[in-house]
Motif scaffolding. Sequence first.
Motif, PDB file in Angstrom:
ATOM      1  N   ASP A  35      -7.581  10.867   6.141  1.00 16.30           N
ATOM      2  CA  ASP A  35      -6.225  10.488   5.746  1.00 16.30           C
ATOM      3  C   ASP A  35      -5.532   9.568   6.750  1.00 16.30           C
ATOM      4  OD1 ASP A  35      -6.204  12.412   7.684  1.00 16.30           O
ATOM      5  OD2 ASP A  35      -4.489  13.514   6.881  1.00 16.30           O
ATOM      6  N   PRO A  37      -5.589   5.779   8.552  1.00 15.31           N
ATOM      7  CA  PRO A  37      -6.224   4.462   8.437  1.00 15.31           C
ATOM      8  C   PRO A  37      -6.901   4.052   9.733  1.00 15.31           C
ATOM      9  CG  PRO A  37      -3.854   4.225   8.684  1.00 15.31           C
ATOM     10  CD  PRO A  37      -4.116   5.701   8.527  1.00 15.31           C
ATOM     11  N   VAL A  69     -13.022   2.198   2.453  1.00 16.00           N
ATOM     12  CA  VAL A  69     -12.374   1.642   1.271  1.00 16.00           C
ATOM     13  C   VAL A  69     -11.068   0.992   1.698  1.00 16.00           C
ATOM     14  CG1 VAL A  69     -13.407   3.265  -0.369  1.00 16.00           C
ATOM     15  CG2 VAL A  69     -11.272   3.865   0.783  1.00 16.00           C
ATOM     16  N   ARG A  71      -7.184   0.141   0.913  1.00 14.98           N
ATOM     17  CA  ARG A  71      -6.042   0.582   0.116  1.00 14.98           C
ATOM     18  C   ARG A  71      -4.896  -0.399   0.338  1.00 14.98           C
ATOM     19  NH1 ARG A  71      -6.428   7.099   1.445  1.00 14.98           N
ATOM     20  NH2 ARG A  71      -8.435   7.411   0.355  1.00 14.98           N
ATOM     21  N   GLU A  72      -4.369  -0.885  -0.750  1.00 19.58           N
ATOM     22  CA  GLU A  72      -3.385  -1.954  -0.690  1.00 19.58           C
ATOM     23  C   GLU A  72      -2.199  -1.569   0.194  1.00 19.58           C
ATOM     24  OE1 GLU A  72      -1.043  -4.946  -3.783  1.00 19.58           O
ATOM     25  OE2 GLU A  72      -2.230  -3.264  -4.527  1.00 19.58           O
ATOM     26  N   ARG A  74      -1.996  -0.522   3.015  1.00 20.41           N
ATOM     27  CA  ARG A  74      -2.167   0.616   3.922  1.00 20.41           C
ATOM     28  C   ARG A  74      -3.323   0.410   4.905  1.00 20.41           C
ATOM     29  NH1 ARG A  74      -2.396   6.223   1.118  1.00 20.41           N
ATOM     30  NH2 ARG A  74      -2.063   6.832   3.304  1.00 20.41           N
ATOM     31  N   TYR A  76      -7.624   0.117   5.909  1.00 19.43           N
ATOM     32  CA  TYR A  76      -8.949   0.663   5.610  1.00 19.43           C
ATOM     33  C   TYR A  76      -8.979   2.161   5.929  1.00 19.43           C
ATOM     34  CZ  TYR A  76     -10.702  -4.131   5.343  1.00 19.43           C
ATOM     35  OH  TYR A  76     -10.925  -5.438   4.986  1.00 19.43           O
ATOM     36  N   PHE A  77      -9.631   2.921   5.029  1.00 14.15           N
ATOM     37  CA  PHE A  77      -9.792   4.351   5.201  1.00 14.15           C
ATOM     38  C   PHE A  77     -11.268   4.717   5.025  1.00 14.15           C
ATOM     39  CE2 PHE A  77      -5.378   3.896   4.242  1.00 14.15           C
ATOM     40  CZ  PHE A  77      -4.719   4.973   4.806  1.00 14.15           C
ATOM     41  N   ASN A  79     -14.295   6.228   3.351  1.00 13.67           N
ATOM     42  CA  ASN A  79     -14.610   6.494   1.953  1.00 13.67           C
ATOM     43  C   ASN A  79     -15.093   7.943   1.823  1.00 13.67           C
ATOM     44  OD1 ASN A  79     -15.445   6.518  -0.685  1.00 13.67           O
ATOM     45  ND2 ASN A  79     -17.019   4.948  -0.449  1.00 13.67           N
TER      46      ASN A  79
END
Length: 326
Positions: A35, A37, A69, A71-72, A74, A76-77, A79
């Motif tokens: 959770d 970034p 992945v 996330r707009e 926000r 990279y997180f 996956n």
Amino acid sequence: MMQLFHLSQSKDSSLQKQLREQIALAIMKGSIPLDIPLPSSRKLAEQLNIGRNTVVLAYEHLLDDGYIVARERRGYFVNPDILGGQVSASLRPTEEEYKRPDWERRFKVQPTGQTNIVKVADWQSYEYPFIYGQFDEKIFPSVNWRECCRDAASDTALNDWASDNLDNDDPRLIEQIRTRLLPRRGVWASPEQILITVGSQQSLFMLVQLLLDQHSVLGLEEPGYVDVRNIASLHKCQIKSLAIDAEGLIVDDQLKGCDLIYTTPSHQCPTAVTMPIERRYELLNRANSEDFLIIEDDYESETNFNGKPSPALKSLDTSDRVIYIG
């Protein structure tokens, strides 16, 4: 999170590759929370004292490989899907539960016990390294090679070579070998007579497996190519050492009893002497009269210091007894 990554300029791999591998390893170990970034490319580059493009490229590769992945707005997180398929470590048995097998006793052959030629890791730093099978980066046509790689990875080319050809080689490559390469050595072959392998060692392994058993005798030049001796010894065939002189393999009664002979007539390994054409005809006549086959390893036939290149043994063969590796 920064403490997870330690890059070194002294390592053989690039900084981008080091960073990519270390982030992937941290993800698989669960060291990066799902959770939170990942640091921005600018911030991570500043912390590690590397170029921002290095971080951007590392992130792009990890994104393509499914480790992270985007996330707009926000960033990279990790996956979560990349962790979902992992087997729980708790399912692995402890060493006390099972006794490990005695692998040394189970091995029927011991390839690591064979005598091999060992190349030093820093051979490129030697003025005269005396090794074979490596290219000289100073004269290798790297620009043309990269261009060919780009062409081979084009959409049109991918459709050709990515299909399931089963037991067929690329017909266009076969055609180039048949019409451009082999004729230079005086060898004329039909497409079905040509087999593409991943190198001479695979070719030799296949031939020994197909043509020899424990009752067969393989004649090898002495001194000769170490790897073919090692391959033959794995198949339990009988090995007969054959003497050479200043003109290569000596063709006389020492060839009697052989079922298959391996020879390097154009560039004898390791002495580099060349077998004259008269002796090549003698060898072919012996093969006919004593009913044995010949493997001709035509490696480095272009390296010739005595005038015109000699024709390949295969080019003189009229009875289909020579198997040509080149």
